[in-house]
Design an enzyme around this catalytic site. Structure first.
Site, PDB file in Angstrom:
ATOM      1  N   SER A   1       0.873  -1.176   0.000  1.00  0.00           N
ATOM      2  CA  SER A   1       0.000   0.000   0.000  1.00  0.00           C
ATOM      3  C   SER A   1       0.907   1.222   0.000  1.00  0.00           C
ATOM      4  CB  SER A   1      -0.937  -0.008   1.217  1.00  0.00           C
ATOM      5  OG  SER A   1      -0.222  -0.228   2.413  1.00  0.00           O
TER       6      SER A   1
ATOM      7  N   GLU B   1       1.346   5.451   0.717  1.00  0.00           N
ATOM      8  CA  GLU B   1       0.802   6.638   1.401  1.00  0.00           C
ATOM      9  C   GLU B   1       1.283   7.912   0.713  1.00  0.00           C
ATOM     10  OE1 GLU B   1       0.785   6.548   5.699  1.00  0.00           O
ATOM     11  OE2 GLU B   1       1.461   8.639   5.738  1.00  0.00           O
TER      12      GLU B   1
ATOM     13  N   ASP C   1      -2.029  14.415  16.128  1.00  0.00           N
ATOM     14  CA  ASP C   1      -1.142  15.026  17.120  1.00  0.00           C
ATOM     15  C   ASP C   1      -1.840  16.202  17.785  1.00  0.00           C
ATOM     16  OD1 ASP C   1       1.167  13.448  17.120  1.00  0.00           O
ATOM     17  OD2 ASP C   1       1.686  14.247  15.142  1.00  0.00           O
TER      18      ASP C   1
ATOM     19  N   PHE D   1      12.565  14.684  12.137  1.00  0.00           N
ATOM     20  CA  PHE D   1      11.285  14.001  12.301  1.00  0.00           C
ATOM     21  C   PHE D   1      11.400  12.816  13.261  1.00  0.00           C
ATOM     22  CE2 PHE D   1       7.465  11.743  10.644  1.00  0.00           C
ATOM     23  CZ  PHE D   1       6.573  12.743  11.004  1.00  0.00           C
TER      24      PHE D   1
ATOM     25  N   HIS E   1       3.699  -1.236   3.799  1.00  0.00           N
ATOM     26  CA  HIS E   1       3.113   0.085   3.554  1.00  0.00           C
ATOM     27  C   HIS E   1       4.275   1.046   3.290  1.00  0.00           C
ATOM     28  CE1 HIS E   1       0.031   3.247   4.010  1.00  0.00           C
ATOM     29  NE2 HIS E   1       0.903   3.937   4.716  1.00  0.00           N
TER      30      HIS E   1
HETATM   31  P1  FAD Z   1      -3.862   6.608  19.856  1.00  0.00           P
HETATM   32  O1  FAD Z   1      -3.910   5.199  19.425  1.00  0.00           O
HETATM   33  O2  FAD Z   1      -5.075   7.235  20.405  1.00  0.00           O
HETATM   34  O3  FAD Z   1      -2.664   6.740  20.918  1.00  0.00           O
HETATM   35  C1  FAD Z   1      -2.162   7.993  21.272  1.00  0.00           C
HETATM   36  C2  FAD Z   1      -1.411   7.917  22.576  1.00  0.00           C
HETATM   37  O4  FAD Z   1      -2.323   7.862  23.649  1.00  0.00           O
HETATM   38  C3  FAD Z   1      -0.519   6.684  22.719  1.00  0.00           C
HETATM   39  O5  FAD Z   1       0.629   7.063  23.435  1.00  0.00           O
HETATM   40  C4  FAD Z   1      -1.377   5.737  23.519  1.00  0.00           C
HETATM   41  O6  FAD Z   1      -0.597   4.795  24.218  1.00  0.00           O
HETATM   42  C5  FAD Z   1      -2.083   6.716  24.448  1.00  0.00           C
HETATM   43  N1  FAD Z   1      -3.417   6.273  24.870  1.00  0.00           N
HETATM   44  C6  FAD Z   1      -4.385   5.666  24.145  1.00  0.00           C
HETATM   45  N2  FAD Z   1      -5.492   5.479  24.879  1.00  0.00           N
HETATM   46  C7  FAD Z   1      -5.232   5.971  26.097  1.00  0.00           C
HETATM   47  C8  FAD Z   1      -5.992   6.085  27.306  1.00  0.00           C
HETATM   48  N3  FAD Z   1      -7.237   5.651  27.386  1.00  0.00           N
HETATM   49  N4  FAD Z   1      -5.394   6.684  28.355  1.00  0.00           N
HETATM   50  C9  FAD Z   1      -4.151   7.161  28.291  1.00  0.00           C
HETATM   51  N5  FAD Z   1      -3.377   7.087  27.185  1.00  0.00           N
HETATM   52  C10 FAD Z   1      -3.924   6.489  26.099  1.00  0.00           C
HETATM   53  N6  FAD Z   1      -1.294  12.211  12.044  1.00  0.00           N
HETATM   54  C11 FAD Z   1      -2.065  13.104  11.375  1.00  0.00           C
HETATM   55  O7  FAD Z   1      -2.333  14.182  11.905  1.00  0.00           O
HETATM   56  N7  FAD Z   1      -2.554  12.845  10.127  1.00  0.00           N
HETATM   57  C12 FAD Z   1      -2.312  11.675   9.496  1.00  0.00           C
HETATM   58  O8  FAD Z   1      -2.774  11.466   8.361  1.00  0.00           O
HETATM   59  C13 FAD Z   1      -1.502  10.685  10.164  1.00  0.00           C
HETATM   60  N8  FAD Z   1      -1.241   9.483   9.595  1.00  0.00           N
HETATM   61  C14 FAD Z   1      -0.507   8.550  10.288  1.00  0.00           C
HETATM   62  C15 FAD Z   1      -0.324   7.275   9.718  1.00  0.00           C
HETATM   63  C16 FAD Z   1       0.395   6.295  10.393  1.00  0.00           C
HETATM   64  C17 FAD Z   1       0.557   4.928   9.747  1.00  0.00           C
HETATM   65  C18 FAD Z   1       0.977   6.594  11.657  1.00  0.00           C
HETATM   66  C19 FAD Z   1       1.805   5.567  12.369  1.00  0.00           C
HETATM   67  C20 FAD Z   1       0.780   7.839  12.229  1.00  0.00           C
HETATM   68  C21 FAD Z   1       0.032   8.829  11.562  1.00  0.00           C
HETATM   69  N9  FAD Z   1      -0.220  10.083  12.140  1.00  0.00           N
HETATM   70  C22 FAD Z   1      -0.989  11.001  11.455  1.00  0.00           C
HETATM   71  C23 FAD Z   1       0.360  10.455  13.456  1.00  0.00           C
HETATM   72  C24 FAD Z   1      -0.603  10.191  14.620  1.00  0.00           C
HETATM   73  O9  FAD Z   1      -1.745  10.994  14.494  1.00  0.00           O
HETATM   74  C25 FAD Z   1       0.145  10.518  15.903  1.00  0.00           C
HETATM   75  O10 FAD Z   1       1.169   9.586  16.146  1.00  0.00           O
HETATM   76  C26 FAD Z   1      -0.737  10.675  17.139  1.00  0.00           C
HETATM   77  O11 FAD Z   1       0.046  11.306  18.150  1.00  0.00           O
HETATM   78  C27 FAD Z   1      -1.246   9.369  17.738  1.00  0.00           C
HETATM   79  O12 FAD Z   1      -2.215   8.828  16.928  1.00  0.00           O
HETATM   80  P2  FAD Z   1      -2.782   7.340  17.227  1.00  0.00           P
HETATM   81  O13 FAD Z   1      -3.875   7.112  16.263  1.00  0.00           O
HETATM   82  O14 FAD Z   1      -1.665   6.392  17.260  1.00  0.00           O
HETATM   83  O15 FAD Z   1      -3.351   7.573  18.693  1.00  0.00           O
END
Ligand code: FAD
Length: 288
Positions: free
Chosen positions: A16, A18, A110, A213, A263
């Site tokens: 895939s 990106e 973020d 980064f 990916h």
């Molecule tokens: P989550 O899975 O919600 O986790 C975030 C943090 O919170 C983790 O440290 C987790 O351990 C912690 N956490 C989760 N649940 C709880 C809870 N209940 N209590 C306390 N802590 C908790 N960002 C963008 O803005 N746009 C994009 O298009 C984008 N694409 C991405 C694609 C990939 C493949 C990856 C790996 C990252 C991408 N990101 C993108 C970055 C991502 O948004 C950031 O890394 C963000 O900080 C965390 O997103 P997440 O979905 O992993 O969050």
């Protein structure tokens, strides 16, 4: 031998790609040339990032729409929940479903500097999306642990929550420490996470930018990688060959370790990704 095992895997590999929404006309041309170049490789899906907090949401939708209209690729928008209400997200999801989108990469996004502790996480977005329709959902995973996580175990439990909420694969943050990825994959299996942990491969063309980064994202750049790019800051063409060599070595090791889904963080460039896919045995359909 290594070559033999790669040959045996031919045809089994899923890729895939990106992309990110272009900000200028020049970048737009680069993106569409890259999409055209990579399209014959028939990726499982192509995803388009979503700029949380930066006002580029419309551009994600625009790129997704054009991919749907002008190619036969499966388009997967990224979606973040940080700066949207549940109502807005529900509406977006419905719009996507109605326009034929079936794949979504679901993320928290973020947090803006200085914001309060979050109360909603990516697992909530997965649940919300599944409440709308039967989307194929990818979520993020962090072999070297997400910077906000309390610890590695808490981060793993969070990934499990996202899968249990209905995600069908995890895509990893980019990495160069292959052992870290392999250990993480083992820990996922031990934790009962039974989906593919798809390695996110970043073909490196700009090492200086990567250093910035990697620091922000908690990704280790091993000494050997520094050494490979040492002295090449002003030499983009050699850098690109070195970047290809690094990524090709990585995917060879990973495929020997049984990885079948990859990916690619293309950064909207086709050249390196195309070459790496070629090595993996992913060829244009017409040429098979
Ligand atoms: P989550 O899975 O919600 O986790 C975030 C943090 O919170 C983790 O440290 C987790 O351990 C912690 N956490 C989760 N649940 C709880 C809870 N209940 N209590 C306390 N802590 C908790 N960002 C963008 O803005 N746009 C994009 O298009 C984008 N694409 C991405 C694609 C990939 C493949 C990856 C790996 C990252 C991408 N990101 C993108 C970055 C991502 O948004 C950031 O890394 C963000 O900080 C965390 O997103 P997440 O979905 O992993 O969050």
């Amino acid at each position: 031998s290594l070559n033999q095992s790669l040959a045996e895997l031919n045809g089994d590999i899923n890729v895939s790609f990106e992309f990110f929404p272009p900000a200028t006309e020049e970048m737009e041309t680069l993106l569409w040339n890259s999409i055209q170049r990579l399209q014959p490789l028939q990726p499982k899906f192509v995803s388009v990032t979503y700029g949380a907090n930066s006002g580029v949401r419309d551009r994600t939708h625009g790129v997704i729409e054009r991919i749907q209209k002008e190619t036969n690729l499966v388009a997967a928008p990224h979606l973040t929940l940080v700066d949207a209400s549940d109502e807005e997200l529900l509406q977006l999801a419905k719009n996507y479903w109605n326009s034929g989108i079936r794949n979504i990469v679901a993320l928290r996004g973020d947090l803006p500097e200085g914001s309060a502790k979050p109360t909603r996480f990516a697992a909530d977005l997965v649940r919300l999306l599944r409440s709308v329709a039967d989307f194929d959902i990818s979520v993020a995973a962090y072999p070297e642990v997400h910077p906000d996580a309390a610890n590695a175990q808490a981060d793993l439990v969070n990934l499990k929550r996202k899968i249990d909420a209905g995600a069908s694969r995890a895509i990893t943050q980019f990495f160069f420490d292959i052992e870290a990825y392999l250990r993480f994959r083992d820990r996922c299996v031990a934790a009962g996470i039974d989906v593919e942990i798809v390695p996110g491969i970043l073909p490196v063309t700009n090492f200086k930018q990567l250093k910035r980064f990697a620091g922000m994202t908690n990704v280790n750049l091993p000494g050997w990688l520094h050494q490979q790019f040492d002295g090449l800051d002003e030499d983009p063409s050699t850098r690109s060959l070195v970047g290809a060599s690094v990524a090709i070595d990585m995917v060879k090791v990973l495929s020997r370790e049984g990885v079948k889904d990859f990916h690619f963080y293309t950064l909207n460039r086709a050249e390196l990704t195309y070459a790496i896919c070629h090595i993996l045995g992913v060829r244009p359909k017409a040429a098979q």
